[in-house]
Enzyme design. Sequence first.
Site, PDB file in Angstrom:
ATOM      1  N   LYS A   1       0.832  -1.208   0.000  1.00  0.00           N
ATOM      2  CA  LYS A   1       0.000   0.000   0.000  1.00  0.00           C
ATOM      3  C   LYS A   1       0.869   1.262   0.000  1.00  0.00           C
ATOM      4  O   LYS A   1       0.576   2.228  -0.703  1.00  0.00           O
ATOM      5  CB  LYS A   1      -0.934  -0.018   1.213  1.00  0.00           C
ATOM      6  CG  LYS A   1      -1.977  -1.126   1.148  1.00  0.00           C
ATOM      7  CD  LYS A   1      -2.655  -1.365   2.499  1.00  0.00           C
ATOM      8  CE  LYS A   1      -3.589  -2.569   2.420  1.00  0.00           C
ATOM      9  NZ  LYS A   1      -4.163  -2.943   3.727  1.00  0.00           N
TER      10      LYS A   1
ATOM     11  N   GLN B   1      -5.186  -1.585   9.937  1.00  0.00           N
ATOM     12  CA  GLN B   1      -4.769  -2.866   9.367  1.00  0.00           C
ATOM     13  C   GLN B   1      -5.237  -3.996  10.281  1.00  0.00           C
ATOM     14  O   GLN B   1      -4.907  -4.032  11.470  1.00  0.00           O
ATOM     15  CB  GLN B   1      -3.245  -2.906   9.200  1.00  0.00           C
ATOM     16  CG  GLN B   1      -2.727  -4.159   8.546  1.00  0.00           C
ATOM     17  CD  GLN B   1      -3.137  -4.260   7.080  1.00  0.00           C
ATOM     18  OE1 GLN B   1      -3.124  -3.257   6.370  1.00  0.00           O
ATOM     19  NE2 GLN B   1      -3.498  -5.454   6.650  1.00  0.00           N
TER      20      GLN B   1
ATOM     21  N   ASP C   1     -11.568   2.181   3.977  1.00  0.00           N
ATOM     22  CA  ASP C   1     -11.771   0.734   3.952  1.00  0.00           C
ATOM     23  C   ASP C   1     -13.256   0.387   3.928  1.00  0.00           C
ATOM     24  O   ASP C   1     -13.621  -0.764   3.674  1.00  0.00           O
ATOM     25  CB  ASP C   1     -11.117   0.083   5.184  1.00  0.00           C
ATOM     26  CG  ASP C   1      -9.899  -0.755   4.817  1.00  0.00           C
ATOM     27  OD1 ASP C   1      -9.680  -0.968   3.614  1.00  0.00           O
ATOM     28  OD2 ASP C   1      -9.182  -1.196   5.730  1.00  0.00           O
TER      29      ASP C   1
END
Length: 921
Positions: free
Chosen positions: A42, A86, A111
Amino acid sequence: QVRDRLKQQVMEMTERFPGFRPGLAILQVGNRDDSNLYINMKLKAAAEIGITANHIKLPNTATEADVLKCIASLNADPAVHGFIVQLPLDSDKPINTEKITNAVAPEKDVDGLSSINAGKLSRGDLGDCFIPCTPKGCMELIKQTGVQVAGKRAVVIGRSKIVGAPMHDLLLWNNATVTTCHSKTSTLAEEVGKADILVVAAGRAEMVKGEWIKPGAIVIDCGINHVPDSTKASGKRVVGDVAYSSAKEKASFITPVPGGVGPMTVAMLMQSTVESAQRFLEKFQPGKWTIQYNQLTPEVPVPSDIEISQSCMLKPIDQVAKEVGLFPDEVEQYGQTKAKVQLSALKRLKNQPDGKYVVVTGITPTPLGEGKSTTTVGLVQALGAHLHQNVFACVRQPSQGPTFGIKGGAAGGGYCQVVPMEEFNLHLTGDIHAITAANNLVAAAIDARIFHELTQSDQALYNRLVPSVNGVRKFSDIQIRRLQKLGINKTDPMALTKEEVNAFVRLDIDPGTITWQRVLDTNDRFLRKITIGQSPTEKGFTRTAQFDITVSSEIMAVLALADGLDDMKKRFGRMVVASSKKGQPVTADDLGVTGALAVLMKDAVKPNLMQTLEGTPVFVHAGPFANIAHGNSSVLADKIALKLVGKDGFVVTEAGFGADIGMEKFFNIKCRYSGLRPHVVVLVATVRALKMHGGGPAVTAGVPLPKEYTEENLQLVAKGCSNLNKQIQNARMFGVPVVVAVNAFKTDTKAELALVVQHAKEAGAFDAVECTHWAEGGKGALALARAVQRASQAPSNFRFLYNVELPIVDKIRLIAQQVYGARDIELLPEAEEKVALYTKQGFGNLPICMAKTHLSLSHDPEQKGAPTGFVLPIRDIRASVGAGFLYPLVGTMSTMPGLPTRPCFFDIDLDPVSGGVNGLF
């Protein structure tokens, strides 16, 4: 393709908004290898596209509270537009993952895992939410096939919150007929065989067999599984949830594992981050305001100012800040109605164009004032609430001395006020108290230094000024600056000679030259002359001194003219407090107090945000005297406001007293230091003041007006217009269009008002209009607002009156002759001595700040109208070197007002029921 498109979009953003870049934050707990791998992917993608990515890594000992605290910080950071946590959270401590994902601000949840974004997706609000990245990537892949989704039969295997459930919703709202299967589905092969579009996210290796798949189907495999493989060095290989080798023979399109959905997931994260940055720019685009105005319902007769103020339903100040484009981290709230604005806002907006700059001034006033503050507020209410222009008012903070003395408050009046007016007129956010503390620290340092130098030897002074700490002696930074000023280029305290020690420790202040006085923000006439040092501990070292009112302190003038914290600190260091016995200037830096002053003033340097009765924004910042100082609010407030309003907006500021004083100093001092150039001058005039200038009886505060002021008298008005004409000429002298605002009182007649308008236009005003804003709010200043809009489009050829390189006397003469109408000036002996002294000390190139009466164009307050042919006496000249001007004293004046027989505080009290302020300001 996606990454290339995003890279182009980011480039376009940075070109349109220089210095801006989309920001992504990745919060990790622990140190899992797989998480590290995904995060590196990422970060690499973000760098390639031009996104600023920040990886925040908490240890595996982090608690839930630690994670939530970090999330709160990232939520509030305006540089972060996309923010992911995460998963999984690799912590030794119990952490509720649902609680963590829901703590992420929905507008930053790229997300798409928060309940709010999931709920919006399930309702079909696709344009108002973030979609989880894997389903979003799957949908992008499906669209790339060119197959129409609408009407197709889709099957999703898996129901996780991250992939399966949102994938179902996404396909559904793209008009597919969707079936969700899972591990308990008994007819899985049959359901798969019906699918035109198959998305598999079950987490079971090669679970879906090729023979199950409908010929020509689109197959999206989201699975990542490891199976044993002795041919691989690791002993295993990665496979998906679909048996790829057989499935590819049946499918028209199929994603491989690895290399299919994974890279698209990362690409969609980047796309969501860019989309979030675009939404942010749209929402906080400088100059684009969405503002809620308050609707006034004026009463007749008009209630008292405080009754109007307290009846108003104010917006929360954080809402005002948001409406004008300030970020949450740029605003420090002081309760619900006032806030300080961080100077970082100016840095962020530095590349934005400035709006139109308007200064409100007035003709020579009566002792009652002619309504400049009221007109300032009325004008911004008209421009904002009625004409829907971006507009900011920038006004001075009033001193508590006059508030409790004879003048009362300074928040405007009637239906044109800065509110809440009791907060505005009293402590506000404590800036004036900070100035009092800083000023008096300097005063204490002066007398303490004189005392210590008189009672100690050179070596004793040196030992105390540069003490040995743990056997080490070291100069402080400010002491190094003093050594450099003395031409001593040494940094080792042990290396100085006796002569150098003597020069370093001895300021040798001449008490007779001390110009720095103690201050207090209260009118107290008995402090105008005092004797200090009478305690036996001062060993007979007494001297005559005085208290001034706080707003006359040079520190206030420095605050008003500084363009940042560093500039303010430098100006503090340059402040001259006295001369040595050799005639050298002694500064605050020499006293060693500069850093301490900056610490005391570090919050005061931030402008204060408030609002008007009609909900337009106001900066209240600094309030220097308009006689011995320049009488204008801060440069910083004006600069921030000009950026916030945008190129088509307006910033309206007010200059103290009449145009001959406040406006002249606004142009020659404030604009010179700020670099800002005004577009329009609004000159406030009243029939009452013009009658006074026409020969009417004296106007005295607290005494009823004579009948000449309450009955029509066109002759007095016409004669008094000589002052109006002169002040219009004064404004036009600087090359700026002038709009005259005739502030109407209820005793004025239509004929009198029309006469003033006519005279103003004949004298060269761009326009002149009657105003009734005191009684009607912004509606009563609409004609003025429209005239200001037109004038702001007219050519402006702003110029200073004088070049600062001219000799001191020439600059004073130019102001006296050109602005006041004097024939010449006369310097009294003390003034002549100061001219020689300041020229010798290197201060001759500073601008001039004339300290004279505001009640006449001349030095004599009894001379009304537009006197000419007089000689202006200059009694003395003093220096505000830190602020950056010399101020000649014309006649006598006090910098410490006294209380009248019946002060305003007679009418001020706490309300016994509400506990709020009750009374008349």
